[in-house]
Design a protein around this motif. Structure first.
Motif, mmCIF file in Angstrom:
data_model
loop_
_atom_site.group_PDB
_atom_site.id
_atom_site.type_symbol
_atom_site.label_atom_id
_atom_site.label_comp_id
_atom_site.label_asym_id
_atom_site.label_seq_id
_atom_site.Cartn_x
_atom_site.Cartn_y
_atom_site.Cartn_z
ATOM 1 N N GLU A 228 1.106 9.826 -8.126
ATOM 2 C CA GLU A 228 1.191 11.274 -7.519
ATOM 3 C C GLU A 228 2.693 11.444 -6.857
ATOM 4 O OE1 GLU A 228 -1.710 12.003 -4.367
ATOM 5 O OE2 GLU A 228 -3.094 10.473 -5.292
ATOM 6 N N LEU A 229 3.045 12.437 -6.535
ATOM 7 C CA LEU A 229 4.328 12.780 -5.849
ATOM 8 C C LEU A 229 4.098 12.472 -4.300
ATOM 9 C CD1 LEU A 229 5.434 15.928 -7.713
ATOM 10 C CD2 LEU A 229 6.049 13.608 -8.234
ATOM 11 N N MET A 230 4.923 11.600 -3.887
ATOM 12 C CA MET A 230 5.171 11.322 -2.323
ATOM 13 C C MET A 230 5.301 12.686 -1.602
ATOM 14 S SD MET A 230 7.115 8.261 -0.466
ATOM 15 C CE MET A 230 8.512 9.032 -0.038
ATOM 16 N N SER A 231 4.531 12.993 -0.439
ATOM 17 C CA SER A 231 4.693 14.005 0.316
ATOM 18 C C SER A 231 6.027 13.533 1.189
ATOM 19 C CB SER A 231 3.604 14.434 1.212
ATOM 20 O OG SER A 231 3.064 13.202 2.098
ATOM 21 N N PRO A 232 6.701 14.646 1.748
ATOM 22 C CA PRO A 232 7.934 14.271 2.387
ATOM 23 C C PRO A 232 7.683 13.543 3.776
ATOM 24 C CG PRO A 232 7.720 16.694 1.632
ATOM 25 C CD PRO A 232 6.457 16.158 1.403
ATOM 26 N N VAL A 233 8.710 12.733 3.794
ATOM 27 C CA VAL A 233 8.512 11.908 5.168
ATOM 28 C C VAL A 233 9.469 12.495 5.913
ATOM 29 C CG1 VAL A 233 8.975 9.745 6.025
ATOM 30 C CG2 VAL A 233 8.130 9.912 3.981
ATOM 31 N N ARG A 234 9.239 12.980 7.251
ATOM 32 C CA ARG A 234 9.687 13.765 8.291
ATOM 33 C C ARG A 234 10.107 12.801 9.472
ATOM 34 N NH1 ARG A 234 10.760 18.248 5.401
ATOM 35 N NH2 ARG A 234 8.795 19.202 4.511
ATOM 36 N N VAL A 235 11.602 12.616 9.699
ATOM 37 C CA VAL A 235 12.084 12.040 10.833
ATOM 38 C C VAL A 235 13.101 13.086 11.393
ATOM 39 C CG1 VAL A 235 12.041 9.935 9.639
ATOM 40 C CG2 VAL A 235 14.294 11.186 9.464
ATOM 41 N N LYS A 236 13.193 13.176 12.719
ATOM 42 C CA LYS A 236 14.176 14.034 13.319
ATOM 43 C C LYS A 236 15.299 13.720 13.281
ATOM 44 C CE LYS A 236 15.184 15.560 18.097
ATOM 45 N NZ LYS A 236 14.854 15.583 19.531
ATOM 46 N N LYS B 118 0.868 -1.278 0.084
ATOM 47 C CA LYS B 118 0.197 -0.017 0.135
ATOM 48 C C LYS B 118 1.000 1.283 -0.007
ATOM 49 C CE LYS B 118 -3.968 -2.019 2.782
ATOM 50 N NZ LYS B 118 -4.456 -1.946 3.852
ATOM 51 N N PRO B 119 0.466 2.520 -0.436
ATOM 52 C CA PRO B 119 1.163 3.526 -0.566
ATOM 53 C C PRO B 119 1.596 3.865 0.866
ATOM 54 C CG PRO B 119 -0.904 3.636 -1.977
ATOM 55 C CD PRO B 119 -0.802 2.683 -1.280
ATOM 56 N N THR B 120 0.662 3.781 2.020
ATOM 57 C CA THR B 120 1.292 4.133 3.205
ATOM 58 C C THR B 120 2.372 3.448 3.906
ATOM 59 O OG1 THR B 120 -0.431 2.695 3.998
ATOM 60 C CG2 THR B 120 -1.129 4.937 3.980
ATOM 61 N N GLU B 121 2.286 2.046 3.144
ATOM 62 C CA GLU B 121 3.531 1.326 3.580
ATOM 63 C C GLU B 121 4.842 1.548 3.281
ATOM 64 O OE1 GLU B 121 3.249 -0.578 6.272
ATOM 65 O OE2 GLU B 121 1.144 0.367 6.280
ATOM 66 N N ILE B 122 4.680 2.216 1.644
ATOM 67 C CA ILE B 122 5.946 2.558 1.001
ATOM 68 C C ILE B 122 6.419 3.679 1.739
ATOM 69 C CG2 ILE B 122 6.563 3.772 -0.913
ATOM 70 C CD1 ILE B 122 4.364 2.173 -2.448
ATOM 71 N N LYS B 123 5.535 4.672 2.262
ATOM 72 C CA LYS B 123 6.097 5.690 3.242
ATOM 73 C C LYS B 123 6.819 5.315 4.480
ATOM 74 C CE LYS B 123 4.144 9.690 3.072
ATOM 75 N NZ LYS B 123 3.289 11.026 3.343
ATOM 76 N N ARG B 124 6.052 4.113 5.163
ATOM 77 C CA ARG B 124 6.841 3.519 6.242
ATOM 78 C C ARG B 124 8.107 2.936 5.958
ATOM 79 N NH1 ARG B 124 2.857 1.983 10.548
ATOM 80 N NH2 ARG B 124 4.157 -0.052 10.806
ATOM 81 N N PHE B 125 8.364 2.499 4.737
ATOM 82 C CA PHE B 125 9.469 1.685 4.354
ATOM 83 C C PHE B 125 10.711 3.029 4.451
ATOM 84 C CE2 PHE B 125 13.133 1.313 1.258
ATOM 85 C CZ PHE B 125 13.252 -0.113 1.563
ATOM 86 N N GLU B 126 10.205 4.284 3.717
ATOM 87 C CA GLU B 126 11.187 5.423 3.546
ATOM 88 C C GLU B 126 11.444 5.962 5.355
ATOM 89 O OE1 GLU B 126 12.852 8.803 1.774
ATOM 90 O OE2 GLU B 126 12.750 6.630 1.541
ATOM 91 N N ARG B 127 10.386 5.888 5.903
ATOM 92 C CA ARG B 127 10.534 6.512 7.382
ATOM 93 C C ARG B 127 11.661 5.581 7.871
ATOM 94 N NH1 ARG B 127 5.787 7.156 8.411
ATOM 95 N NH2 ARG B 127 5.797 9.643 8.049
#
Length: 340
Positions: free
Chosen positions: A295-303, A203-212
């Protein structure tokens, strides 16, 4: 980070002008002068980050035009794409937010006007981005941009491609994906392709979790001692090269990651079977997300974690890290390229 650095150096530039008795000037002129200095010094990543950190609604176009022109003229395709996609993410985000929540007309509010303004600004950016891609000959990106133009023109988000893997990407799944795709790949470039194909099944949400997770692991390697390892192994390692080194370490899997993170000297050499650089890891999730959703993926923010540990000097590496130096027997011949 880059925003604060830009402001600090702007202040330094004004102080320097006072010392040599130059007249005061408006902050916009100082910003433009510093922009040109950063371009001349090839500080593209910092300047691009500064522009991205200042939300874009068209008012920055005049400021970034010299950078845009420089990137195209010097065939810096990677930097040009990074620059424009960051701007377009802001515009896409505003467009879909207005279209979803406020893109309607009521007795007291005509949100459709704001949606139209965002749509117009986004299309202008896309066409400008496409023109630069044409000059750079980036055919694959041109095709993607054409699809994005259609999406914005119709104001219809494309449906994501079918999801076949329902798992959530936690840290265990993250390392499992790295391991499986490393094992079936001939080299690091084959690995990027195989991992991209598998990641698209989520899922797209999991792709972002991978990036995080990737960015979090990347931060864990942000230590001077690990930079020393990278410098010794590669006979020199600047800021960007150290970033790509950390990305490569993650791509080698959990065992390699832990050995490098903990500097397990006896285990290090077995992991270095190729040039330890993998810039492509930074755009992997973003590209997969784009291919899956349109779509373009919104930035993934981590500290962001600051560089920790004891700072070293190039001349003292052999003395400070004798075991690592001995394992990778060679002399450092690269010039000092600014690791401080």
């Amino acid at each position: 980070m880059s925003y604060g650095k830009f402001l600090d150096e702007s202040g330094d530039l004004n102080e320097w002008r006072k010392k040599i008795n130059l007249p005061d000037q408006h902050y916009e002129k100082t910003f433009a002068d510093l922009r040109d200095i950063w371009i001349k010094d090839n500080r593209y990543s910092e300047l691009i980050a500064f522009i991205h950190e200042n939300w874009d609604s068209g008012q920055w176009d005049e400021f970034f035009e010299p950078l845009e022109k420089h990137l195209i003229e010097n065939k810096l395709e990677k930097e040009f794409i990074k620059f424009w996609k960051g701007i377009l993410r802001h515009r896409f985000s505003s467009l879909w937010d207005w279209n979803k929540e406020f893109g309607r007309k009521t007795e007291y509010w005509d949100g459709s006007k704001k949606t139209f303004e965002c749509q117009k600004l986004t299309l202008e950016g896309l066409y400008r981005f496409k023109q630069g891609l044409v000059e750079l000959g980036a055919e694959q990106e041109i095709q993607k941009t054409n699809e994005l133009i259609k999406t914005v023109d119709k104001l219809e988000k494309p449906k994501p491609k079918r999801t076949t893997d329902k798992r959530k990407i936690d840290e265990n799944v993250f390392w499992e994906l790295i391991k499986l795709n490393r094992e079936k790949s001939e080299d690091k470039f084959d690995f990027i392709e195989n991992l991209s194909n598998q990641l698209e099944e989520f899922k797209p949400t999991e792709i972002k979790r991978f990036e995080r997770t990737f960015l979090s692991k990347y931060n864990e390697l942000n230590r001077w001692e690990i930079w020393a390892l990278a410098y010794i192994v590669r006979r020199g390692c600047g800021d960007d090269a150290f970033d790509y080194f950390k990305a490569w370490v993650i791509s080698k899997g959990q065992e390699a990651f832990e050995d490098v993170k903990n500097l397990k000297v006896s285990e290090l050499k077995k992991h270095f079977d190729e040039d330890p650089q993998l810039e492509e890891m930074f755009s992997l999730a973003e590209n997969v997300y784009e291919n899956k959703t349109g779509e373009l993926m919104s930035p993934v923010r981590v500290k962001k974690q600051k560089l920790t540990g004891k700072q070293w000097e190039e001349e003292s590496l052999e003395k400070d890290f004798p075991e690592i130096w001995k394992i990778f027997e060679h002399k450092i011949t690269a010039p000092n390229i600014g690791y401080k």
